[in-house]
Write a protein that holds these residues in place. Structure first.
Motif, PDB file in Angstrom:
ATOM      1  N   ASP A 267       0.502   5.783   1.454  1.00  0.00           N
ATOM      2  CA  ASP A 267      -0.070   6.693   1.930  1.00  0.00           C
ATOM      3  C   ASP A 267      -0.225   7.820   1.151  1.00  0.00           C
TER       4      ASP A 267
ATOM      5  N   TYR B  70       4.424  -7.475   4.716  1.00  0.00           N
ATOM      6  CA  TYR B  70       3.931  -8.695   5.268  1.00  0.00           C
ATOM      7  C   TYR B  70       2.904  -9.201   4.365  1.00  0.00           C
TER       8      TYR B  70
ATOM      9  N   GLU C 195      -5.275  -8.324   6.458  1.00  0.00           N
ATOM     10  CA  GLU C 195      -5.125  -6.885   6.312  1.00  0.00           C
ATOM     11  C   GLU C 195      -6.642  -6.274   6.237  1.00  0.00           C
ATOM     12  N   ARG C 196      -6.700  -5.465   7.460  1.00  0.00           N
ATOM     13  CA  ARG C 196      -8.206  -4.755   7.806  1.00  0.00           C
ATOM     14  C   ARG C 196      -7.941  -3.372   7.344  1.00  0.00           C
TER      15      ARG C 196
ATOM     16  N   ALA D 198       2.917   0.894   8.664  1.00  0.00           N
ATOM     17  CA  ALA D 198       3.832   0.899   7.902  1.00  0.00           C
ATOM     18  C   ALA D 198       4.451   1.922   7.433  1.00  0.00           C
ATOM     19  N   GLY D 199       3.650   2.942   7.174  1.00  0.00           N
ATOM     20  CA  GLY D 199       4.143   4.451   6.802  1.00  0.00           C
ATOM     21  C   GLY D 199       4.700   5.216   7.864  1.00  0.00           C
ATOM     22  N   VAL D 200       3.994   5.307   9.142  1.00  0.00           N
ATOM     23  CA  VAL D 200       4.973   5.952   9.933  1.00  0.00           C
ATOM     24  C   VAL D 200       6.160   5.263  10.500  1.00  0.00           C
TER      25      VAL D 200
ATOM     26  N   LEU E 241      -8.984   4.846   8.509  1.00  0.00           N
ATOM     27  CA  LEU E 241      -8.113   5.145   9.494  1.00  0.00           C
ATOM     28  C   LEU E 241      -7.891   6.730   9.230  1.00  0.00           C
TER      29      LEU E 241
ATOM     30  N   THR F  32       6.588  -4.118   9.673  1.00  0.00           N
ATOM     31  CA  THR F  32       5.468  -4.600   9.657  1.00  0.00           C
ATOM     32  C   THR F  32       5.603  -6.128   9.834  1.00  0.00           C
TER      33      THR F  32
ATOM     34  N   SER G 228       8.163   3.742   8.694  1.00  0.00           N
ATOM     35  CA  SER G 228       9.053   3.943   7.867  1.00  0.00           C
ATOM     36  C   SER G 228      10.074   5.165   7.997  1.00  0.00           C
TER      37      SER G 228
ATOM     38  N   THR H  88     -12.500  -4.856   9.412  1.00  0.00           N
ATOM     39  CA  THR H  88     -12.312  -5.371  10.532  1.00  0.00           C
ATOM     40  C   THR H  88     -13.051  -6.495  10.762  1.00  0.00           C
TER      41      THR H  88
ATOM     42  N   HIS I  55     -10.520  -1.045  15.610  1.00  0.00           N
ATOM     43  CA  HIS I  55      -9.139  -1.285  15.699  1.00  0.00           C
ATOM     44  C   HIS I  55      -8.858  -1.608  14.080  1.00  0.00           C
ATOM     45  N   LEU I  56      -7.890  -1.696  13.797  1.00  0.00           N
ATOM     46  CA  LEU I  56      -7.249  -2.075  12.217  1.00  0.00           C
ATOM     47  C   LEU I  56      -6.028  -3.209  12.913  1.00  0.00           C
ATOM     48  N   ASP I  57      -5.079  -3.109  12.015  1.00  0.00           N
ATOM     49  CA  ASP I  57      -3.905  -4.060  12.299  1.00  0.00           C
ATOM     50  C   ASP I  57      -2.627  -3.407  11.973  1.00  0.00           C
TER      51      ASP I  57
ATOM     52  N   PRO J 293      -6.467   3.404  15.995  1.00  0.00           N
ATOM     53  CA  PRO J 293      -6.242   4.461  15.375  1.00  0.00           C
ATOM     54  C   PRO J 293      -6.885   5.911  16.136  1.00  0.00           C
TER      55      PRO J 293
ATOM     56  N   LEU K  56      -0.969   6.100  17.078  1.00  0.00           N
ATOM     57  CA  LEU K  56      -1.591   4.884  16.861  1.00  0.00           C
ATOM     58  C   LEU K  56      -1.091   3.967  18.059  1.00  0.00           C
TER      59      LEU K  56
ATOM     60  N   HIS L 164       3.476   8.230  -0.182  1.00  0.00           N
ATOM     61  CA  HIS L 164       4.466   7.558   0.251  1.00  0.00           C
ATOM     62  C   HIS L 164       4.590   6.183   0.508  1.00  0.00           C
TER      63      HIS L 164
ATOM     64  N   HIS M 106       0.810  -1.253  -0.001  1.00  0.00           N
ATOM     65  CA  HIS M 106       0.041   0.067  -0.056  1.00  0.00           C
ATOM     66  C   HIS M 106       0.812   1.211   0.030  1.00  0.00           C
TER      67      HIS M 106
ATOM     68  N   LEU N  23       4.683   0.728   0.803  1.00  0.00           N
ATOM     69  CA  LEU N  23       4.751   0.490   2.292  1.00  0.00           C
ATOM     70  C   LEU N  23       4.063  -0.861   2.415  1.00  0.00           C
TER      71      LEU N  23
ATOM     72  N   ASN O  71      -0.521  -3.547   9.737  1.00  0.00           N
ATOM     73  CA  ASN O  71      -0.176  -3.017   8.524  1.00  0.00           C
ATOM     74  C   ASN O  71      -0.351  -1.612   8.608  1.00  0.00           C
ATOM     75  N   ALA O  72      -1.120  -1.047   9.359  1.00  0.00           N
ATOM     76  CA  ALA O  72      -1.523   0.471   9.207  1.00  0.00           C
ATOM     77  C   ALA O  72      -0.185   1.085   9.935  1.00  0.00           C
TER      78      ALA O  72
ATOM     79  N   GLU P  75       0.140  -8.505  12.590  1.00  0.00           N
ATOM     80  CA  GLU P  75      -1.024  -9.048  12.883  1.00  0.00           C
ATOM     81  C   GLU P  75      -1.153  -8.409  14.294  1.00  0.00           C
TER      82      GLU P  75
END
Lengths: 254, 88
Positions: A54, A115, A249-250, B11-13, A254, B23, B15, A226, B4-6, B45, B50, A109, A52, A112, B8-9, B40
């Motif tokens: 951003d 996994y 992946e959820r 990854a951006g911050v 966000l 991740t 990095s 989710t 909630h998410l997981d 958020p 996070l 960005h 993905h 990303l 994977n969210a 996992e």
């Protein structure tokens, strides 16, 4: 072969994550609530299927908002395809769906995540993809890459979607189907005329009947809201799949 | 219960902090010892920033807050983080 390198394909260096300036070159209606954006991003290094990025928007007063979107393309460097579903209360998606125009610039960005990715040649086990709604986007990128590479492993996509009009990449997915790619749709609200299957939420029975059995040890990728992911994943484990074979992946505003 | 998410969210911050993608790294919970990919973890958020929690015991593994030009990362709930060696 060096004993430390047992993968079927030589590992490629992973593209480094960075900020890139992208220009919208095409905007198409994907579904009644979603658009497909094609971006030209000359410095974008390309990305592994499933990753993905951003998108960051900056308002005139300097306020910034960023959101994650899966990359829908399996395309060369410099080119990115996104499919974006509008979340009515979102900060970023209403702009991208309603207001963005070809020629507009976005900050992106990525790539990303390493996994929730699939690479051709890594495994000869079959692959089961399970999508809920717009969760199909990274799985479509995997199906495209699988096709482009001519990877012989069997790929199967089970796609749960509300109505026929809301199927992302409907024509492209239909065109990909063949000996090594199968597509199963489950409609939860409305189905095409004469659709043989019941309309309604994906059930455990349908999941069992329409996915590759645990005896074939598929790699499984589940992407959706989710609630979708957390309903499906325990069922897969109950059906005999190893939890470590199920990647999830959820998404959700966000 | 907040949505909630997981992981994977993250990854951006993350990095912005780590050179490799974190991740896919395996994280060991400092409370219960569960070891699982960061992707996992459950990520909430809606807090300021996070918050990543252990999927088994709900212990807070990591908190990331971005405020203006500052990024504050707490990994206090993590015992270990195991990354694959960078590929050549």
């Amino acid at each position: 072969m060096n004993a430390l390198h047992t993968a079927a394909m030589p590992d490629q260096p992973r593209a480094r994550t960075a900020w890139h300036t992208a220009t919208i070159v095409e905007k198409l209606a994907e579904t009644p609530h979603a658009v497909r954006l094609t971006l030209a991003a000359p410095t974008w290094p390309g990305s592994e299927p499933g990753t993905h990025l951003d998108v960051r928007l900056t308002a005139p007063d300097g306020y910034q908002a960023s959101r994650s979107y899966s990359v829908a393309s399996s395309t060369p460097a410099g080119n990115v395809v996104l499919a974006i579903d509008e979340l009515p209360d979102g900060e970023v998606s209403p702009f991208l769906v309603q207001d963005a125009r070809p020629g507009d610039q976005l900050e992106i960005h990525g790539p990303l995540g390493s996994y929730f990715t699939w690479l051709p040649g890594r495994s000869d086990r079959p692959v089961q993809l399970i999508a809920g709604g717009s969760g199909v986007v990274p799985l479509y990128a995997i199906a495209l890459a699988h096709d482009a590479a001519g990877d012989p492993a069997h790929l199967q996509l089970l796609y749960s979607v509300r109505t026929p009009a809301e199927v992302f990449f409907a024509d492209e997915l239909a065109a990909l189907t063949g000996p090594t790619f199968g597509l199963d749709l489950v409609y939860t609200r409305e189905a095409p005329h004469d659709w043989p299957d019941p309309i309604g939420r994906l059930t455990r029975e349908t999941l069992a009947a329409r996915t590759i059995p645990a005896s074939q040890r598929p790699h499984i990728y589940v992407c959706g809201s989710t609630g979708f992911v957390e309903t499906i994943t325990p069922w897969l484990v109950d059906l005999g799949h190893s939890a470590t074979d199920v990647l999830t992946e959820r998404f959700g505003g966000l | 219960m907040p949505r909630h998410l997981d992981g994977n969210a993250l990854a951006g911050v993350l990095s912005e902090v780590f050179t490799a993608d974190v991740t896919a790294a395996r994280a060991r919970c400092g409370n219960c010892g569960n070891t699982a990919p960061v992707a996992e973890a459950m990520v909430y958020p809606d807090a300021p920033g996070l918050v990543a929690r252990c999927v088994r015991c709900n212990h807070v593994l990591a908190v990331v807050v971005e405020a203006g030009d500052r990024l504050v990362l707490s990994l206090a709930g993590l015992d270990t983080l195991e990354l694959r060696a960078p590929r050549a």
